[in-house]
Design a protein around this motif. Sequence first.
Motif, mmCIF file in Angstrom:
data_model
loop_
_atom_site.group_PDB
_atom_site.id
_atom_site.type_symbol
_atom_site.label_atom_id
_atom_site.label_comp_id
_atom_site.label_asym_id
_atom_site.label_seq_id
_atom_site.Cartn_x
_atom_site.Cartn_y
_atom_site.Cartn_z
ATOM 1 N N PHE A 35 -74.436 21.562 59.588
ATOM 2 C CA PHE A 35 -75.676 22.318 59.639
ATOM 3 C C PHE A 35 -75.462 23.737 60.140
ATOM 4 O O PHE A 35 -74.601 23.998 60.980
ATOM 5 C CB PHE A 35 -76.673 21.622 60.580
ATOM 6 N N GLY A 36 -76.299 24.635 59.639
ATOM 7 C CA GLY A 36 -76.399 25.946 60.239
ATOM 8 C C GLY A 36 -77.285 25.869 61.475
ATOM 9 O O GLY A 36 -77.808 24.800 61.812
ATOM 10 N N LYS A 37 -77.475 27.002 62.146
ATOM 11 C CA LYS A 37 -78.252 27.007 63.379
ATOM 12 C C LYS A 37 -79.747 27.054 63.138
ATOM 13 O O LYS A 37 -80.530 26.916 64.074
ATOM 14 C CB LYS A 37 -77.834 28.185 64.259
ATOM 15 N N SER A 58 -78.127 24.316 66.627
ATOM 16 C CA SER A 58 -78.066 23.501 65.423
ATOM 17 C C SER A 58 -77.952 22.024 65.771
ATOM 18 O O SER A 58 -77.771 21.648 66.924
ATOM 19 C CB SER A 58 -76.857 23.925 64.600
ATOM 20 N N LEU A 102 -72.716 15.940 56.965
ATOM 21 C CA LEU A 102 -73.415 17.208 56.753
ATOM 22 C C LEU A 102 -73.040 18.172 57.865
ATOM 23 O O LEU A 102 -72.960 17.785 59.026
ATOM 24 C CB LEU A 102 -74.926 16.995 56.769
ATOM 25 N N PHE A 138 -86.108 16.431 54.527
ATOM 26 C CA PHE A 138 -85.397 16.990 53.379
ATOM 27 C C PHE A 138 -86.357 17.797 52.505
ATOM 28 O O PHE A 138 -87.477 17.379 52.216
ATOM 29 C CB PHE A 138 -84.785 15.843 52.569
ATOM 30 N N PHE A 179 -83.213 24.456 58.243
ATOM 31 C CA PHE A 179 -81.771 24.312 58.397
ATOM 32 C C PHE A 179 -81.127 24.215 57.028
ATOM 33 O O PHE A 179 -81.577 23.468 56.152
ATOM 34 C CB PHE A 179 -81.450 23.027 59.168
ATOM 35 N N LYS A 191 -87.789 21.560 59.803
ATOM 36 C CA LYS A 191 -87.907 20.810 61.054
ATOM 37 C C LYS A 191 -89.001 21.414 61.931
ATOM 38 O O LYS A 191 -89.029 22.615 62.189
ATOM 39 C CB LYS A 191 -86.572 20.813 61.798
ATOM 40 N N GLY A 244 -84.428 10.262 61.262
ATOM 41 C CA GLY A 244 -85.442 9.695 62.125
ATOM 42 C C GLY A 244 -86.215 10.795 62.820
ATOM 43 O O GLY A 244 -85.852 11.967 62.720
ATOM 44 N N PRO A 245 -87.251 10.430 63.547
ATOM 45 C CA PRO A 245 -88.091 11.427 64.220
ATOM 46 C C PRO A 245 -87.484 11.990 65.491
ATOM 47 O O PRO A 245 -88.007 12.945 66.055
ATOM 48 C CB PRO A 245 -89.375 10.654 64.523
ATOM 49 N N TYR A 247 -83.287 21.618 54.975
ATOM 50 C CA TYR A 247 -84.167 20.746 55.732
ATOM 51 C C TYR A 247 -85.178 21.602 56.483
ATOM 52 O O TYR A 247 -84.883 22.712 56.923
ATOM 53 C CB TYR A 247 -83.386 19.905 56.740
ATOM 54 N N ALA A 286 -89.564 18.840 68.156
ATOM 55 C CA ALA A 286 -89.604 17.445 68.612
ATOM 56 C C ALA A 286 -89.756 16.447 67.469
ATOM 57 O O ALA A 286 -90.271 15.342 67.658
ATOM 58 C CB ALA A 286 -90.713 17.242 69.638
ATOM 59 N N GLU A 287 -89.336 16.838 66.287
ATOM 60 C CA GLU A 287 -89.331 15.908 65.154
ATOM 61 C C GLU A 287 -87.974 15.964 64.474
ATOM 62 O O GLU A 287 -87.222 16.932 64.623
ATOM 63 C CB GLU A 287 -90.411 16.264 64.136
ATOM 64 N N GLY A 288 -87.660 14.925 63.700
ATOM 65 C CA GLY A 288 -86.434 14.960 62.918
ATOM 66 C C GLY A 288 -86.606 15.848 61.705
ATOM 67 O O GLY A 288 -87.718 16.117 61.260
ATOM 68 N N PRO A 289 -85.505 16.345 61.145
ATOM 69 C CA PRO A 289 -85.588 17.184 59.949
ATOM 70 C C PRO A 289 -86.106 16.394 58.754
ATOM 71 O O PRO A 289 -85.850 15.199 58.638
ATOM 72 C CB PRO A 289 -84.136 17.608 59.711
#
Lengths: 110, 118
Positions: A100-102, B43, A98, A46, A89, A38, B110-111, A36, A41-44
């Motif tokens: 996630f890594g850092k 993370s 899922l 794909f 990520f 990123k 989502g954002p 992912y 201030a936004e979502g990841p």
Amino acid sequence: DQQVKQNSPSLSVQEGRISILNCDYTNSMFDYFLWYKKYPAEGPTFLISISSIKDKNEDGRFTVFLNKSAKHLSLHIVPSQPGDSAVYFCAASGSEKLVFGKGTKLTVNP
Amino acid sequence: GAVVSQHPSRVICKSGTSVKIECRSLDFQATTMFWYRQFPKKSLMLMATSNEGSKATYEQGVEKDKFLINHASLTLSTLTVTSAHPEDSSFYICSANVRSAPALNEQFFGPGTRLTVL
């Protein structure tokens, strides 16, 4: 216990060169891996994924390699572009969840 | 396709108040929705898994009475941070699985919502 590790917190590359982001995992039950991207201030979003039955998946400039014996995967971006600058990520899954890594912050310099 | 929205994108509240965050799948039905929390330079930490019509499954260490999750429909899940404290300040992100997708592992995010508790 960190099941998914991205040991490089940051990476800086020159525009046009290859970016290689690495990820290691410990859980042998993971059978699906995702990358992912990123922005702050936004979502990841794909990028690309790979199933454990494969060792390579390619989509445009992005290629993911999986080495199951080493429990290692990598994301290659060629050629790198300034717009690729973001946090990447790695995520792994053996179910719906899922892990996630850092993340690795990639900076592509013009 | 596979767009997930969150509302609000940013909220500032006083300590002790409750805040509700909505997560919607806009153009698909979500089998499952997930709530994550991200601390600065850390993370994404899964908080809970939410299935429509059933109770959420919380990860170890997450207080279910503090972080109330309601999955009212196949397109809406809400996270309510009750009696918020400054340490709850964080970036909260939801994600959803596409109901008809062959790979259940693919989540669409989502954002995010930036919560600041004063």
